[in-house]
Design an enzyme around this catalytic site. Structure first.
Site, PDB file in Angstrom:
ATOM      1  N   HIS A   1      -6.326  72.448 -26.084  1.00 15.71           N
ATOM      2  CA  HIS A   1      -5.693  73.760 -25.902  1.00 15.71           C
ATOM      3  C   HIS A   1      -4.187  73.536 -25.969  1.00 15.71           C
ATOM      4  O   HIS A   1      -3.720  72.523 -26.452  1.00 15.71           O
ATOM      5  CB  HIS A   1      -6.014  74.305 -24.502  1.00 15.71           C
ATOM      6  CG  HIS A   1      -7.438  74.641 -24.261  1.00 15.71           C
ATOM      7  ND1 HIS A   1      -8.014  75.806 -24.712  1.00 15.71           N
ATOM      8  CD2 HIS A   1      -8.409  73.996 -23.566  1.00 15.71           C
ATOM      9  CE1 HIS A   1      -9.274  75.857 -24.294  1.00 15.71           C
ATOM     10  NE2 HIS A   1      -9.545  74.774 -23.607  1.00 15.71           N
TER      11      HIS A   1
ATOM     12  N   CYS B   1     -12.560  73.642 -27.463  1.00 20.17           N
ATOM     13  CA  CYS B   1     -13.229  73.444 -26.181  1.00 20.17           C
ATOM     14  C   CYS B   1     -14.578  74.174 -26.052  1.00 20.17           C
ATOM     15  O   CYS B   1     -15.568  73.681 -26.567  1.00 20.17           O
ATOM     16  CB  CYS B   1     -12.270  73.824 -25.059  1.00 20.17           C
ATOM     17  SG  CYS B   1     -12.736  73.077 -23.489  1.00 20.17           S
TER      18      CYS B   1
END
Ligand code: GLN
Length: 254
Positions: free
Chosen positions: A206, A109
């Site tokens: 994630h 990310c």
């Protein structure tokens, strides 16, 4: 200042089959939504496969190790990206060289975005990236949040959790990690998720990604071992719990 590495010794009897040196980038500022679990998974699976795993943590201003076998980086808020951006640009040439040499890397990310060319925030300020991945990111008007499922040519089904405002577009020099089966991925439009270059994986997943996707973890470990001309000869690991966790996450609505 740098702290001494933490060593996770191999399990099982007899000498270790080798040592895998993992560099974790910016654990203080870039480490959310369970990203720390990626490190624990690499350490644990490395131990189970018979290796000693040496963890080096790197925060802004620390001394970089001369050589590592695997690089790991997590996500963070825009504010975390602001805190590490100058340091990242400084160590960018070293990271690019390692990537060109075949060092495996996994960046999630916020660091995925900054491994690309740039991230333009919601306030229209530009955070420069290191251009290791041919990708660039511009903040969208909302956030893309929830469980996400991909089909990856190399790893099969990959399951994770995304939470980002940035919309990422790949250039011709990067391949996606996979195609989105459910969720948003890079930008919610073109069906692509993540970016691949050599042995580098950038992704929005994630969750953390590695405990639920052991094939990705072992791929990174294999690349690390083979990089130093070792033969990869994995030991059997019971992945039933990982499969269950992955199935539950994949079946949950966003
Ligand atoms: N700040 C970035 C975004 O929202 C990265 C978020 C993250 O790392 N989860 O796009």
């Amino acid at each position: 200042m740098s702290t001494d590495p933490t060593v996770y010794n191999h399990t099982g009897s007899g000498p270790a089959r080798g040592r895998i040196r993992v560099l974790q980038l910016y654990p203080r500022d870039m480490n959310i939504y369970g990203d720390w679990g990626n490190l624990l998974t690499l350490a644990r699976r490395g131990q189970w496969h018979g290796y000693d795993v040496e963890l080096h943590s790197y925060n802004p201003g620390d001394e970089m190790p001369q050589e590592v076998d695997l690089v790991l980086g997590g996500g963070g808020q825009d504010s975390g990206q602001e805190r590490i951006k100058d340091d990242l640009v400084q160590i960018g040439p070293r990271l690019r060289q390692w990537a060109a040499d075949g060092v495996p890397m996994l960046v999630i990310c916020g660091l995925y975005q900054l491994f690309g060319h740039r991230f333009v925030t919601g306030e229209r300020s530009e955070i420069p990236g290191i251009g290791l991945l041919d990708a660039e990111t511009v903040a969208g008007s909302g956030r893309l949040i929830g469980n996400i499922v991909l089909d990856s040519p190399e790893f099969g089904r990959v399951v994770g959790y995304e939470n980002h405002s940035g919309l990422t577009t790949l250039g011709p020099g990067a391949e996606p990690l996979g195609t989105v089966r459910s969720g948003a991925g890079n930008n919610g439009k073109d069906g692509a998720e993540g970016a691949r270059f050599k042995h580098v994986i950038g992704t929005y997943l994630h969750g953390p990604i590695l405990p639920k996707n052991p094939a990705v973890a072992d791929w990174l470990l294999q690349r690390a071992v083979e990089l130093r001309s070792g033969a990869w000869d994995p030991l059997p690991i019971d992945d039933a719990d990982a499969r269950r966790a992955s199935n539950v996450a994949a079946s949950r609505p966003r």
